[in-house]
Design an enzyme around this catalytic site. Structure first.
Site, PDB file in Angstrom:
ATOM      1  N   HIS A  69       0.863  -1.191   0.000  1.00  0.00           N
ATOM      2  CA  HIS A  69       0.000   0.000   0.000  1.00  0.00           C
ATOM      3  C   HIS A  69       0.902   1.246   0.000  1.00  0.00           C
ATOM      4  O   HIS A  69       1.952   1.250   0.657  1.00  0.00           O
ATOM      5  CB  HIS A  69      -0.859  -0.023   1.263  1.00  0.00           C
ATOM      6  CG  HIS A  69      -2.059   0.861   1.211  1.00  0.00           C
ATOM      7  ND1 HIS A  69      -1.981   2.237   1.127  1.00  0.00           N
ATOM      8  CD2 HIS A  69      -3.377   0.559   1.246  1.00  0.00           C
ATOM      9  CE1 HIS A  69      -3.198   2.732   1.125  1.00  0.00           C
ATOM     10  NE2 HIS A  69      -4.065   1.762   1.183  1.00  0.00           N
ATOM     11  N   GLY A 113       0.321  -5.065   1.726  1.00  0.00           N
ATOM     12  CA  GLY A 113      -0.869  -5.302   0.906  1.00  0.00           C
ATOM     13  C   GLY A 113      -0.534  -5.971  -0.420  1.00  0.00           C
ATOM     14  O   GLY A 113      -1.354  -6.661  -1.011  1.00  0.00           O
ATOM     15  N   TYR A 143      -5.245  -4.729   9.847  1.00  0.00           N
ATOM     16  CA  TYR A 143      -5.625  -5.292   8.548  1.00  0.00           C
ATOM     17  C   TYR A 143      -7.119  -5.604   8.548  1.00  0.00           C
ATOM     18  O   TYR A 143      -7.752  -5.730   9.586  1.00  0.00           O
ATOM     19  CB  TYR A 143      -4.770  -6.531   8.215  1.00  0.00           C
ATOM     20  CG  TYR A 143      -4.440  -6.596   6.745  1.00  0.00           C
ATOM     21  CD1 TYR A 143      -3.527  -5.686   6.208  1.00  0.00           C
ATOM     22  CD2 TYR A 143      -5.070  -7.465   5.896  1.00  0.00           C
ATOM     23  CE1 TYR A 143      -3.238  -5.694   4.849  1.00  0.00           C
ATOM     24  CE2 TYR A 143      -4.795  -7.478   4.533  1.00  0.00           C
ATOM     25  CZ  TYR A 143      -3.874  -6.592   4.017  1.00  0.00           C
ATOM     26  OH  TYR A 143      -3.607  -6.585   2.675  1.00  0.00           O
TER      27      TYR A 143
END
Ligand code: LCV
Length: 264
Positions: A69, A113, A143
Site C-alpha cells: 500500500h 498489501g 488489517y
C-alpha cells in the site's frame, strides 16, 4: 498521464495471454491509487479483449516486486485505512472476480498489501529472489477481515500468525515448501516457465475454468461470521486506526526511523 504499467499488447493477442508489468520503480511499485487505477483499467480492457490468462509481474530483475500500500495515502483523519473503497481492496476484488486465471510472476520483495495481491492471484510462480512480508504490525495498521481471509486461505494459520506478528519477510523457498506459492523457478527460467503455464491454461476451456475459479472464490470466502462477530472486529480495528501507535507507525515510516509503539 504517467504510465506505471507496460501492457504487452503483442503477447496479449498472440495467445490470449495478457501481461501487466508494474513499473513505478522510484516508489518501489507501491500500490498507489494512480497505479491501482491503471491496473484495474487494464484488467477491464483485457476482459473486453477476452484474454484467457493474465500474468501480473514487475520488471525483470526487480529487487522489489511491490512495496505494498502507498503509505503516503494511508488516512490519518480517523477513516478506516483499508475500507471497502480503498484502492488496494478494489484491486484484490478485481483479481478475485476476474473471469480467468491471474498468474503472479514474482521476483524481489513483496510487502504488506502487495502480499495479499499476490496471494489473491490464482497461481504464484516465484524466483528465489522473492520474499513475502505481511507488515501491518510493522506500521501499526489494523488489517481488514477479507484480507486476513486471503492470508488464511494461502497458508497454515500458524504460518500466517508468525508472518503477521513478526512482519518479517519469508523467502520463496520456504514459501514453496509451505505451499504458499505454486512454483519456485530459477530466475532465468522464470519467464519461460510462466509463459508455458499461461499457454497451457489458455488452451483449455475458458468457460469451465471461469466457473471453477468462481466456485473456489465463493467456497473459500464462505466463512461463517455473525453480524455481531463482524461488528466486534470492526470495533477492535477502529481502536487501532484511532490510536497514537497507528499515527506513530506512519510518521516513523515517513521520517525513515524505527517506530516507537506505546501500545496506545
Ligand atoms: C510509499 C514507499 C513505499 C510504500 N509507500 O528503497 O500491510 S499493511 O497493513 O502494512 C499495508 C497498509 C501496507 O501495505 O503498508 C505498506 C507496507 N510496506 C512496507 O512496509 C514496505 C515499505 N518499504 C520498504 O521497506 C522499503 O522501501 C523496501 C524494502 C521495499 C525497499 O527499500 P529500498 O532501500 O530499495 P527505499 O526505502 O529507499 O524507497 C524508495 C522510495 O520509495 C518509497 C520510499 O519512501 C522512498 O521514497 P523517497 O525516495 O522519496 O525517500 N516507498 C517505499 N515503499 N509502501 N512510498
Amino acid at each position: 498521464m504517467t504510465s506505471y504499467l507496460i501492457m504487452a499488447d503483442a503477447k496479449w493477442y498472440e495467445a490470449s495471454i495478457g501481461t501487466l508489468t508494474l513499473n513505478n520503480p522510484h516508489k518501489r511499485n507501491a500500490l498507489s491509487e494512480a497505479l491501482v487505477r491503471e491496473l484495474i483499467a487494464s484488467f477491464e480492457a483485457m476482459q473486453a479483449a477476452e484474454v484467457r490468462v493474465v500474468v501480473l509481474r514487475a520488471a525483470s530483475g526487480a529487487k522489489v516486486w511491490s512495496a505494498g500500500h502507498d503509505v503516503d495515502e494511508l488516512p490519518l483523519d480517523g477513516r478506516d485505512p483499508l475500507g471497502w473503497d480503498d484502492p488496494l481492496r478494489h484491486l484484490v476484488r478485481t483479481i478475485e472476480n476476474f473471469p480467468c486465471p491471474v498468474i503472479a510472476m514474482v521476483e524481489g520483495g513483496v510487502w504488506g498489501g502487495a502480499c495479499e495481491v499476490v496471494l489473491a492471484c490464482d497461481v504464484v510462480i516465484a524466483a528465489p529472489s522473492a520474499t513475502f512480508a505481511v507488515t501491518p504490525a510493522r506500521l501499526g495498521v489494523p488489517y481488514n477481515v477479507s484480507g486476513m481471509n486471503t492470508f488464511m486461505n494461502a497458508a497454515n494459520i500458524r504460518i500466517i500468525k508468525e508472518m503477521a506478528f513478526t512482519a518479517q519477510p519469508v523467502g520463496a523457498e520456504r514459501a514453496e515448501r509451505m505451499g504458499m506459492i505454486n512454483h519456485l523457478v530459477g530466475g532465468d527460467e522464470l519467464l519461460a516457465f510462466t509463459d508455458n503455464m499461461a499457454r497451457v491454461i489458455a488452451g483449455n476451456s475458458p468457460l469451465s475454468i471461469r466457473v471453477m475459479k468462481e466456485q473456489l472464490r465463493v467456497l473459500t470466502g464462505a466463512n461463517p461470521m455473525t453480524p455481531r462477530g463482524f461488528e466486534r472486529i470492526q470495533g477492535l480495528r477502529r481502536i487501532v486506526y484511532d490510536s497514537a501507535d497507528y499515527r506513530e507507525g506512519i510518521l516513523a515510516f515517513k521520517e525513515k526511523r524505527p517506530p516507537k509503539f506505546s501500545g496506545r
